[in-house]
Design a protein around this motif. Structure first.
Motif, PDB file in Angstrom:
ATOM      1  N   ARG A 178      43.890  27.884  52.049  1.00 52.92           N
ATOM      2  CA  ARG A 178      42.439  27.707  51.825  1.00 52.92           C
ATOM      3  C   ARG A 178      41.900  26.544  52.662  1.00 52.92           C
ATOM      4  N   ILE A 179      42.684  25.448  52.748  1.00 46.98           N
ATOM      5  CA  ILE A 179      42.247  24.301  53.566  1.00 46.98           C
ATOM      6  C   ILE A 179      42.154  24.735  55.030  1.00 46.98           C
ATOM      7  N   ALA A 180      43.182  25.491  55.488  1.00 44.11           N
ATOM      8  CA  ALA A 180      43.177  25.947  56.887  1.00 44.11           C
ATOM      9  C   ALA A 180      41.981  26.868  57.135  1.00 44.11           C
ATOM     10  N   ASP A 181      41.677  27.746  56.151  1.00 46.26           N
ATOM     11  CA  ASP A 181      40.519  28.653  56.298  1.00 46.26           C
ATOM     12  C   ASP A 181      39.244  27.849  56.475  1.00 46.26           C
ATOM     13  N   ALA A 182      39.086  26.817  55.632  1.00 48.14           N
ATOM     14  CA  ALA A 182      37.864  26.012  55.682  1.00 48.14           C
ATOM     15  C   ALA A 182      37.776  25.275  57.023  1.00 48.14           C
ATOM     16  N   THR A 183      38.931  24.738  57.481  1.00 47.62           N
ATOM     17  CA  THR A 183      38.945  24.019  58.765  1.00 47.62           C
ATOM     18  C   THR A 183      38.556  24.963  59.889  1.00 47.62           C
ATOM     19  N   GLU A 218      41.746  33.771  41.313  1.00 47.40           N
ATOM     20  CA  GLU A 218      42.094  32.538  42.022  1.00 47.40           C
ATOM     21  C   GLU A 218      41.680  31.375  41.129  1.00 47.40           C
ATOM     22  N   VAL A 219      42.608  30.461  40.897  1.00 46.61           N
ATOM     23  CA  VAL A 219      42.350  29.408  39.927  1.00 46.61           C
ATOM     24  C   VAL A 219      42.797  28.071  40.496  1.00 46.61           C
ATOM     25  N   GLN A 220      42.018  27.040  40.225  1.00 46.59           N
ATOM     26  CA  GLN A 220      42.443  25.703  40.640  1.00 46.59           C
ATOM     27  C   GLN A 220      43.145  25.039  39.461  1.00 46.59           C
ATOM     28  N   ILE A 221      44.363  24.595  39.672  1.00 45.75           N
ATOM     29  CA  ILE A 221      45.083  23.859  38.629  1.00 45.75           C
ATOM     30  C   ILE A 221      45.360  22.477  39.201  1.00 45.75           C
ATOM     31  N   GLY A 222      44.768  21.466  38.622  1.00 42.98           N
ATOM     32  CA  GLY A 222      44.878  20.117  39.195  1.00 42.98           C
ATOM     33  C   GLY A 222      44.270  20.144  40.582  1.00 42.98           C
ATOM     34  N   ARG A 223      45.060  19.728  41.590  1.00 40.86           N
ATOM     35  CA  ARG A 223      44.517  19.688  42.951  1.00 40.86           C
ATOM     36  C   ARG A 223      44.968  20.889  43.767  1.00 40.86           C
ATOM     37  N   ARG A 224      45.643  21.849  43.143  1.00 44.97           N
ATOM     38  CA  ARG A 224      46.159  22.992  43.908  1.00 44.97           C
ATOM     39  C   ARG A 224      45.402  24.263  43.548  1.00 44.97           C
ATOM     40  N   ILE A 225      45.379  25.186  44.492  1.00 49.40           N
ATOM     41  CA  ILE A 225      44.694  26.456  44.261  1.00 49.40           C
ATOM     42  C   ILE A 225      45.750  27.563  44.212  1.00 49.40           C
ATOM     43  N   PRO A 259      50.758  44.335  33.992  1.00 53.98           N
ATOM     44  CA  PRO A 259      51.386  44.886  32.785  1.00 53.98           C
ATOM     45  C   PRO A 259      52.620  45.704  33.169  1.00 53.98           C
ATOM     46  N   LEU A 260      53.712  45.546  32.393  1.00 57.97           N
ATOM     47  CA  LEU A 260      54.935  46.310  32.664  1.00 57.97           C
ATOM     48  C   LEU A 260      55.111  47.359  31.570  1.00 57.97           C
ATOM     49  N   VAL A 261      56.010  48.331  31.808  1.00 57.53           N
ATOM     50  CA  VAL A 261      56.151  49.440  30.844  1.00 57.53           C
ATOM     51  C   VAL A 261      56.529  48.978  29.440  1.00 57.53           C
ATOM     52  N   ARG A 262      57.374  47.931  29.359  1.00 62.15           N
ATOM     53  CA  ARG A 262      57.837  47.512  28.032  1.00 62.15           C
ATOM     54  C   ARG A 262      56.767  46.806  27.222  1.00 62.15           C
ATOM     55  N   GLY A 263      55.587  46.702  27.763  1.00 57.63           N
ATOM     56  CA  GLY A 263      54.503  46.025  27.032  1.00 57.63           C
ATOM     57  C   GLY A 263      54.438  44.554  27.396  1.00 57.63           C
ATOM     58  N   GLU A 264      55.342  44.104  28.289  1.00 60.27           N
ATOM     59  CA  GLU A 264      55.284  42.720  28.744  1.00 60.27           C
ATOM     60  C   GLU A 264      54.400  42.622  29.983  1.00 60.27           C
ATOM     61  N   VAL A 265      54.213  41.376  30.442  1.00 62.06           N
ATOM     62  CA  VAL A 265      53.363  41.176  31.616  1.00 62.06           C
ATOM     63  C   VAL A 265      54.099  40.303  32.621  1.00 62.06           C
ATOM     64  N   LEU A 266      54.038  40.701  33.904  1.00 64.55           N
ATOM     65  CA  LEU A 266      54.612  39.870  34.970  1.00 64.55           C
ATOM     66  C   LEU A 266      53.517  38.914  35.431  1.00 64.55           C
ATOM     67  N   LEU A 267      53.842  37.613  35.378  1.00 59.00           N
ATOM     68  CA  LEU A 267      52.868  36.580  35.782  1.00 59.00           C
ATOM     69  C   LEU A 267      53.330  35.970  37.106  1.00 59.00           C
ATOM     70  N   LEU A 268      52.463  36.021  38.118  1.00 63.72           N
ATOM     71  CA  LEU A 268      52.803  35.462  39.436  1.00 63.72           C
ATOM     72  C   LEU A 268      51.739  34.461  39.838  1.00 63.72           C
ATOM     73  N   LEU A 269      52.145  33.265  40.266  1.00 65.70           N
ATOM     74  CA  LEU A 269      51.169  32.286  40.759  1.00 65.70           C
ATOM     75  C   LEU A 269      51.557  31.888  42.174  1.00 65.70           C
ATOM     76  N   ARG A 270      50.722  32.254  43.138  1.00 68.51           N
ATOM     77  CA  ARG A 270      51.005  31.902  44.535  1.00 68.51           C
ATOM     78  C   ARG A 270      50.142  30.701  44.929  1.00 68.51           C
ATOM     79  N   ASP A 271      50.793  29.639  45.426  1.00 67.72           N
ATOM     80  CA  ASP A 271      50.058  28.431  45.841  1.00 67.72           C
ATOM     81  C   ASP A 271      49.390  28.691  47.190  1.00 67.72           C
ATOM     82  N   VAL A 272      48.063  28.790  47.198  1.00 62.58           N
ATOM     83  CA  VAL A 272      47.361  29.098  48.459  1.00 62.58           C
ATOM     84  C   VAL A 272      46.527  27.897  48.932  1.00 62.58           C
ATOM     85  N   THR A 273      46.861  26.695  48.425  1.00 65.15           N
ATOM     86  CA  THR A 273      46.070  25.504  48.767  1.00 65.15           C
ATOM     87  C   THR A 273      45.982  25.297  50.282  1.00 65.15           C
ATOM     88  N   GLU A 274      47.173  25.284  50.956  1.00 62.49           N
ATOM     89  CA  GLU A 274      47.180  25.007  52.405  1.00 62.49           C
ATOM     90  C   GLU A 274      46.378  26.064  53.155  1.00 62.49           C
TER      91      GLU A 274
END
Ligand code: ADP
Length: 396
Positions: A151-156, A120-127, A134-149
């Motif tokens: 996390r705020i709801a969890d804290a509230t 979990e990483v904060q980039i600017g003001r978003r989390i 890793p995929l078979v061809r030696g490449e990597v699938l990169l996924l970034l899910r915005d969980v800011t809202e």
């Protein structure tokens, strides 16, 4: 390019010469050039065809997603990942360049070595919740899910549970303490017994009010409190609200009055609007010193009907005004509890007004406080009129 095309032009010219009686044209270099160009075109088409399902797949992913090549550069990206990249285009950049995050860059490096990563990483003001697979061809699938809202709801929610538990604990502790004292002997002394039974009764009332408010809030928020919008005469609702607050007002010698003219039609839910006005009048009575007054009035303008509840109380300092609609926010917690307040009244007001498509606000100075509720006007209801189907709405 022209170098490649030259043999073809030369071949055309040689053929023309041959046909006008010249020597036999040598077509071999031209055929060779065309052959290699056709091969290249076919290669490209195949690559495009190969990448088509890949691009469709990336576009269908609701998160920012891309493929990182063995060389550590983004080879394909969906528009959400492009949106994160500095120039609006992620392809060709490293994970570091796209996300400006050393942690993601390091995780991408490890993933390219074959280790899946989740962080979990904060980039600017978003989390972001980041997955690197890793995929078979030696490449990597990169996924970034915005969980800011989320996390705020969890804290509230965490804050709310902590606050609610604290509020519930206070009367429960008082009741337990009083019962214990009664059992330890105070029961046998009529004066003491009365004092402690009083404490039990007062705190039981508080618990009841608190659970009522908590249930109301949860019913509004979970949309179980269905709001039915229909033409409502605000004068009628104001009269009912005044009656509900009559007894506490009398006890404190606070004069309550309504100046809402009959036939002030608003589009609202009568029950919710009454609840709103009762909460506002109840506060006016609670916080206005003895001998004061509170008044409900109405004004029309800018396509809205504004209902006001104004009191002659001490007013609310400016710095608190922005926060008093928050759950459990009180200017003076001791004073609020002492007068039976739960800290939830105005939060309920705000939710109910918004659920009716209205607005709520407050103005305050040394001369008192005025809460206002803006609602859309409505045409008078005809006798026996039922609201149109689809007019029953739940708030969002
Ligand atoms: P409470 O149960 O504490 O009254 P509310 O949510 O209804 O909770 O109000 C939040 C706070 O706003 C109160 O604790 C009080 O400090 C302040 N407040 C609300 N209404 C008035 C008013 N009419 N005059 C002065 N202060 C008020």
């Amino acid at each position: 390019m022209s170098l490649f095309r030259d043999p073809v032009l030369a071949a055309v010219r040689a053929l023309e010469e041959e046909l006008s009686g010249g020597p036999r044209a040598d077509l071999a270099p031209a055929v060779e050039t065309l052959g290699s160009l056709l091969l290249e075109r076919e290669g490209r088409l195949r690559a495009l065809e190969r990448e088509q399902p890949e691009r469709e797949l990336l576009a269908a992913i609701p998160d920012a997603a891309g493929l990182v090549s063995r060389e550590g550069k983004v080879r394909a990206a969906n528009s959400a990942l492009d949106g994160l990249a500095p120039g609006g285009r992620a392809v060709g950049l490293t994970a570091m360049e796209v996300t400006r995050s050393g942690e993601i860059a390091e995780a991408a490096r490890r993933a390219l070595e074959g280790t899946p990563r989740r962080l979990e990483v904060q980039i600017g003001r978003r989390i972001f919740l980041v997955h690197l697979a890793p995929l078979v061809r030696g490449e990597v699938l990169l996924l970034l899910r915005d969980v800011t809202e989320r996390r705020i709801a969890d804290a509230t929610r965490r804050d709310f549970v902590a606050n609610a538990s604290h509020e519930l604990r206070t009367p429960v502790t008082a009741i337990a303490g009083a019962a214990e004292t009664l059992l330890a002997g105070a029961m046998n002394d009529p004066v003491q017994a009365r004092t402690f039974v009083d404490i039990v009764a007062r705190n039981a009332d508080r618990l009841a009010q608190l659970t009522r408010d908590l249930l109301d809030l949860s019913r509004i928020e979970s949309r179980q409190w269905a709001i039915r919008l229909e033409p409502v005469d605000a004068a009628e609702v104001a009269r009912r609200a005044l009656m509900a607050c009559d007894e506490p007002a009398r006890r404190k010698r606070i004069a309550l009055e309504t100046a809402v003219p009959d036939g002030t039609w608003v589009r609202a839910d009568a029950r919710a609007l009454e609840h709103v006005l009762v909460n506002l009048l109840d506060n006016a009575v609670k916080y206005t010193p003895e001998g004061g007054s509170a008044r409900v009035s109405a004004a029309a303008g800018n396509g809205r009907v504004t209902l006001s509840v104004a009191d002659t109380g001490p007013g609310i300092e400016r710095r608190h005004l922005e926060r008093i609609f928050e759950r459990f926010y009180r200017v003076d917690p001791g004073r609020s509890r002492e007068s039976g307040g739960t800290g939830l009244g105005l939060a309920i007001v705000k939710h109910l007004v918004q659920a009716q498509g209205g607005e709520v606000g407050v103005e305050s100075g040394s001369a008192g406080t005025r809460f206002w509720v803006g609602l859309p006007p409505a045409e008078p209801a005809r006798p026996g009129e039922v609201p149109l189907p689809g007019e029953a709405v739940t708030h969002s």
